[in-house]
Design a protein around this motif. Structure first.
Motif, PDB file in Angstrom:
ATOM      1  N   ALA A 146       2.620   6.078  -6.802  1.00 24.00           N
ATOM      2  CA  ALA A 146       1.509   5.506  -6.037  1.00 24.00           C
ATOM      3  C   ALA A 146       0.603   6.582  -5.455  1.00 24.00           C
ATOM      4  N   LEU A 147       1.186   7.687  -4.997  1.00 29.14           N
ATOM      5  CA  LEU A 147       0.412   8.735  -4.345  1.00 29.14           C
ATOM      6  C   LEU A 147      -0.153   9.753  -5.322  1.00 29.14           C
ATOM      7  N   LEU A 160       6.968   5.883  -4.983  1.00 26.99           N
ATOM      8  CA  LEU A 160       6.064   6.508  -4.030  1.00 26.99           C
ATOM      9  C   LEU A 160       5.223   7.590  -4.700  1.00 26.99           C
ATOM     10  N   SER A 173       0.838  -1.202   0.000  1.00 23.82           N
ATOM     11  CA  SER A 173       0.000   0.000   0.000  1.00 23.82           C
ATOM     12  C   SER A 173       0.873   1.252   0.000  1.00 23.82           C
ATOM     13  N   PRO A 174       0.327   2.383  -0.452  1.00 17.65           N
ATOM     14  CA  PRO A 174       1.087   3.648  -0.367  1.00 17.65           C
ATOM     15  C   PRO A 174       1.518   3.973   1.055  1.00 17.65           C
ATOM     16  N   ASP A 175       0.673   3.648   2.042  1.00 17.73           N
ATOM     17  CA  ASP A 175       1.038   3.925   3.434  1.00 17.73           C
ATOM     18  C   ASP A 175       2.259   3.114   3.852  1.00 17.73           C
ATOM     19  N   SER A 187       8.348  -1.340  -6.980  1.00 16.53           N
ATOM     20  CA  SER A 187       8.048  -0.926  -5.610  1.00 16.53           C
ATOM     21  C   SER A 187       7.743  -2.118  -4.713  1.00 16.53           C
TER      22      SER A 187
END
Length: 336
Positions: free
Chosen positions: A122-123, A119, A13-15, A255
Motif C-alpha cells: 500500500a505504501l 502495508l 487506508s494506508p494510515d 489487507s
C-alpha cells in the motif's frame, strides 16, 4: 440483525493499516509474567529469559545505527539485530512476541507477516522504509515467504531497516534458512533467504499445542439451520454460506479482511465444504488469523473443521499454514 460478510466492502487506508499495527485484542493484555512455560519443555523457559533480556535493552532509549554496528561487531551472536522464535503451533511464540512489544520503547510496531507485505504494497517500498526507519522495534508474527516476490520485497525492506538501527523480532513455524522450501527453489532467492537468516538470533521453542492438549479433534459441526438460528439471537453476529464467503474473499485484498470483521462478535458459516483449491484455502487462512486475533467464536455447519483442507494440502508446501489455521479455527469453534 445478522450481518452478511459477503455483502460488506470495507475500505482501508494506508494510515489505518499503520495505526492498527499493534497486538490484536487477544494479546493486548499478555505480559512475560503471564506466560506459563511447560515444565517439561526447557526451551520455553529459555526463550522467556532471552526475550526478557532483550526487552530490558529495548526499553532503553534508542542508540544510533553506528553504535549498534560497533556493538554487533564485538558480539556477533548476542548483538544480532533480529530475534527469531521458531516452533510449532500453540507453544506461546505470539504471547512472547506481544510481551516483548509491550515492554519496548516507542515508536514500535506489531503485525503479522501478511499485514507487513500488505502495508508495503500500500505504501510502496521507499515510503515504507522512510516511515519505519525511526522505529525502535518491529515485531512480525507468522513470518513466512510464500513466493519469490515476497522474498525480494521483505529482504530489501528488512535489510534497510536493520541498517537504520531498527530491531526486528519474528515468530514462525519454519527455520529462517528454510523459508520458502517446497514452494520455490531458485538459487537467487535461496541466497536472499540465507542472507536474511544471518541477521537473526534463532531460538527454538518446543512443546505441544496448548490449545489442543487433550482436545486433538474438531467438535461436531452443527446443522446449518441451528447455525442460522443461533446467529440470529447472538448480538453482532455474521452468518454466511461458505461458498458465498470464499467467493467474496476472492474479490477483496487480504489487507481488508480485518476491516471486514469490524463490529462482529460471532462468525457463523454454513455448509463448510472440503477444499481442493489452494487459492481459496490460503484466503481462508488469512481470514482465520484475523478471526483469531479478535477472539471471535465460530459457529460452523457442514463438514467438521478438520476435514476443511484436503490430505494433499496438508502434505504440501503450505501445510504449516493450514495446520495453524485448523488449530485456530477449532479453538474458536470450541469457544462458541
Amino acid at each position: 440483525m445478522v450481518v452478511r460478510l459477503s455483502e460488506q466492502w470495507p475500505e482501508v487506508s494506508p494510515d489505518r493499516l499503520l495505526s492498527e499495527c499493534v497486538p490484536p485484542p487477544r494479546f493486548a493484555d499478555v505480559r512475560f509474567a503471564t506466560y506459563r512455560p511447560n515444565p517439561g519443555e526447557p526451551t520455553q523457559s529459555e526463550a522467556l529469559t532471552v526475550l526478557q533480556d532483550r526487552a530490558t535493552h529495548l526499553a532503553a532509549p534508542r542508540r544510533s545505527p553506528s553504535f549498534w554496528s560497533r556493538f554487533r561487531a564485538s558480539s556477533p551472536v548476542a548483538g544480532k539485530p533480529g530475534i527469531y522464535l521458531d516452533g510449532g503451533f500453540g507453544v506461546g511464540k505470539t504471547h512472547l512476541l506481544a510481551s516483548l512489544w509491550h515492554e519496548a520503547a516507542a515508536p514500535k510496531m506489531y503485525c503479522t507477516f501478511v499485514e507487513l507485505t500488505n502495508l508495503v504494497g500500500a505504501l510502496g517500498l521507499r515510503t515504507a522504509v522512510e516511515k519505519l526507519s525511526s522505529y525502535r522495534l518491529i515485531c512480525i508474527d507468522e513470518f513466512e515467504l510464500d513466493d519469490p516476490g515476497d522474498t525480494m520485497l521483505i529482504s530489501r525492506l528488512l535489510g534497510q531497516l536493520f541498517n537504520a538501527g531498527v530491531e526486528i523480532a519474528a515468530t514462525s513455524n519454519t527455520l529462517p534458512d528454510k523459508l520458502g522450501e517446497g514452494r520455490f527453489q531458485a538459487i537467487d532467492f535461496l541466497r536472499e533467504i540465507q542472507a536474511l537468516a544471518a541477521r537473526f538470533d534463532v531460538r527454538r521453542i518446543d512443546g505441544p499445542d496448548y490449545r489442543h492438549r487433550g482436545l486433538p479433534t474438531a467438535p461436531d459441526p452443527w446443522p446449518d439451520e441451528k447455525v442460522e438460528q443461533e446467529a440470529a439471537v447472538r448480538p453482532n453476529a455474521s452468518c454466511d454460506h461458505f461458498v458465498d464467503l470464499h467467493r467474496h474473499l476472492a474479490e477483496l485484498h487480504p489487507s481488508k479482511y480485518g476491516a471486514l470483521l469490524d463490529g462482529i462478535e460471532t462468525v457463523a458459516i454454513t455448509d463448510l465444504r472440503p477444499l481442493t483449491d489452494e487459492n481459496i484455502a490460503l484466503r481462508l487462512v488469512v481470514l482465520a488469523d484475523r478471526m483469531y486475533d479478535r477472539n471471535l467464536p465460530l459457529l460452523a455447519g457442514g463438514v467438521p473443521l478438520d476435514q476443511l483442507f484436503s490430505k494433499d494440502m496438508l502434505k504440501g508446501g503450505f501445510r504449516k499454514k493450514y495446520l495453524r489455521a485448523l488449530s485456530r479455527l477449532i479453538a474458536l469453534a470450541r469457544a462458541a
